[in-house]
Every structure is written in C-alpha cells, then in structure tokens.
Design a protein around this motif. Structure first.
Motif, PDB file in Angstrom:
ATOM      1  N   LEU A  81      32.635 160.231  70.624  1.00  0.00           N
ATOM      2  CA  LEU A  81      32.928 159.631  69.327  1.00  0.00           C
ATOM      3  C   LEU A  81      31.665 159.479  68.491  1.00  0.00           C
ATOM      4  CD1 LEU A  81      34.965 158.163  67.436  1.00  0.00           C
ATOM      5  CD2 LEU A  81      34.207 156.059  68.537  1.00  0.00           C
ATOM      6  N   VAL A  82      30.579 159.019  69.101  1.00  0.00           N
ATOM      7  CA  VAL A  82      29.328 158.831  68.356  1.00  0.00           C
ATOM      8  C   VAL A  82      28.759 160.168  67.902  1.00  0.00           C
ATOM      9  CG1 VAL A  82      26.939 158.039  68.596  1.00  0.00           C
ATOM     10  CG2 VAL A  82      28.793 156.622  69.410  1.00  0.00           C
ATOM     11  N   LEU A 130      30.803 161.206  64.884  1.00  0.00           N
ATOM     12  CA  LEU A 130      30.426 160.402  63.725  1.00  0.00           C
ATOM     13  C   LEU A 130      29.053 160.799  63.185  1.00  0.00           C
ATOM     14  CD1 LEU A 130      31.657 156.844  64.752  1.00  0.00           C
ATOM     15  CD2 LEU A 130      32.628 158.366  63.038  1.00  0.00           C
ATOM     16  N   ALA A 131      28.113 161.090  64.070  1.00  0.00           N
ATOM     17  CA  ALA A 131      26.787 161.513  63.629  1.00  0.00           C
ATOM     18  C   ALA A 131      26.855 162.869  62.924  1.00  0.00           C
ATOM     19  CB  ALA A 131      25.833 161.577  64.817  1.00  0.00           C
ATOM     20  N   LEU A 132      27.652 163.781  63.460  1.00  0.00           N
ATOM     21  CA  LEU A 132      27.816 165.087  62.821  1.00  0.00           C
ATOM     22  C   LEU A 132      28.467 164.950  61.457  1.00  0.00           C
ATOM     23  CD1 LEU A 132      27.509 168.148  63.055  1.00  0.00           C
ATOM     24  CD2 LEU A 132      29.747 168.191  64.156  1.00  0.00           C
ATOM     25  N   ARG A 133      29.469 164.111  61.355  1.00  0.00           N
ATOM     26  CA  ARG A 133      30.143 163.886  60.073  1.00  0.00           C
ATOM     27  C   ARG A 133      29.191 163.262  59.055  1.00  0.00           C
ATOM     28  NH1 ARG A 133      35.611 162.797  58.185  1.00  0.00           N
ATOM     29  NH2 ARG A 133      35.291 162.637  55.951  1.00  0.00           N
ATOM     30  N   THR A 134      28.387 162.315  59.500  1.00  0.00           N
ATOM     31  CA  THR A 134      27.415 161.696  58.606  1.00  0.00           C
ATOM     32  C   THR A 134      26.379 162.713  58.146  1.00  0.00           C
ATOM     33  OG1 THR A 134      27.710 159.592  59.736  1.00  0.00           O
ATOM     34  CG2 THR A 134      25.730 159.831  58.413  1.00  0.00           C
ATOM     35  N   TYR A 135      25.938 163.570  59.059  1.00  0.00           N
ATOM     36  CA  TYR A 135      24.980 164.606  58.687  1.00  0.00           C
ATOM     37  C   TYR A 135      25.571 165.576  57.672  1.00  0.00           C
ATOM     38  CZ  TYR A 135      22.046 168.730  58.945  1.00  0.00           C
ATOM     39  OH  TYR A 135      21.268 169.807  58.617  1.00  0.00           O
ATOM     40  N   GLY A 183      14.594 156.680  64.337  1.00  0.00           N
ATOM     41  CA  GLY A 183      15.174 156.798  63.009  1.00  0.00           C
ATOM     42  C   GLY A 183      16.169 157.923  62.840  1.00  0.00           C
ATOM     43  N   ARG A 184      16.348 158.756  63.837  1.00  0.00           N
ATOM     44  CA  ARG A 184      17.275 159.886  63.735  1.00  0.00           C
ATOM     45  C   ARG A 184      18.500 159.619  64.610  1.00  0.00           C
ATOM     46  NH1 ARG A 184      15.271 164.196  60.406  1.00  0.00           N
ATOM     47  NH2 ARG A 184      13.057 163.833  60.237  1.00  0.00           N
ATOM     48  N   THR A 185      19.585 160.333  64.340  1.00  0.00           N
ATOM     49  CA  THR A 185      20.828 160.043  65.055  1.00  0.00           C
ATOM     50  C   THR A 185      20.843 160.604  66.479  1.00  0.00           C
ATOM     51  OG1 THR A 185      21.837 161.992  64.038  1.00  0.00           O
ATOM     52  CG2 THR A 185      22.245 159.861  63.001  1.00  0.00           C
ATOM     53  N   PHE A 186      20.264 161.791  66.694  1.00  0.00           N
ATOM     54  CA  PHE A 186      20.313 162.365  68.040  1.00  0.00           C
ATOM     55  C   PHE A 186      19.576 161.516  69.080  1.00  0.00           C
ATOM     56  CE2 PHE A 186      18.944 165.440  71.335  1.00  0.00           C
ATOM     57  CZ  PHE A 186      20.202 165.750  71.816  1.00  0.00           C
TER      58      PHE A 186
END
Length: 122
Positions: free
Chosen positions: A88-89, A92-97, A25-28
C-alpha cells in the motif's frame, strides 16, 4: 557471545536503521525504513517466546519442555500484515510521485525553497 545478546543486537541495529531511513527526505528510503522497523518488531515478537534450541513447537505427550507457538503465530500474522502495508505504501508513493513529479516526502521539487510546494498548489 550468547544468543540473547545476538538477537538483542539485531533488534537494535534493525530499529536504528529503520528510524534513520524513516527520517530521510525521499519516499523510497522511508518505505525501506518502515520495512526495517517491521522486521525489528517481528524479531522482537519472536524472541518474546523465549529463545530455546532443539525443542518442538507443539506439546507432545511425555515432553517436559517445548517452545511457545503463540509468538510464532503472531510473527506469521505480522509478516502478512507488513507485506500488505508495504504494498500500500509503495502504491501511494508511486501515485504521489506521478502527481507531483518529485519523490520528496513533503512534495517539494529538487532545489526549491521550503515554501515552493505551497506556491505551486495555489
């Protein structure tokens, strides 16, 4: 234990770990799962060129057996593409966070009910 069994087991373990991490459930962990899947694909592509020990990768005059250099070139290309996609991912994950304040894949904060993400955006 044969080399083919070892490589097949490695591909299976990397694929299983990658799928498990992609379903978190987490991005990392999702990013790590995608990296594991790309490693599994690279090992699979490399093993498609027949696993041969002590053979040159390029044909030379007088040799009767050599390894196929095409899977090696495919794996090298796949490594470069996977590195770019992982970067890239991660961005994107950092930006979403930074925008949502949470690292959950669906954007819901910790301890919130399932519909909390839609309520915050409304």
């Amino acid at each position: 234990m044969s080399l083919e069994f070892l490589v097949a087991s490695t591909i299976a373990v990397l694929t299983a770990a990658g799928i498990y991490l992609c379903l978190r459930g987490r991005t990392f962990p999702v990013v790590l799962g995608l990296a594991m899947l790309s490693y599994a694909i690279n090992v699979f592509l490399f093993s498609m060129g027949r696993l041969v020990v002590n053979r040159p990768p390029i044909y030379e005059k007088g040799l009767t057996e050599y390894t196929d250099p095409l899977p090696q070139a495919l794996v090298l290309t796949a490594i470069v593409i996977a590195f770019g996609m992982t970067a890239l991912v991660v961005v994107l994950a950092l930006r979403t966070y930074l925008e949502t304040g949470t690292d959950h894949v669906d954007g819901t904060p910790d301890g919130a009910p399932d519909g909390a993400a839609e309520d915050e955006r409304a």
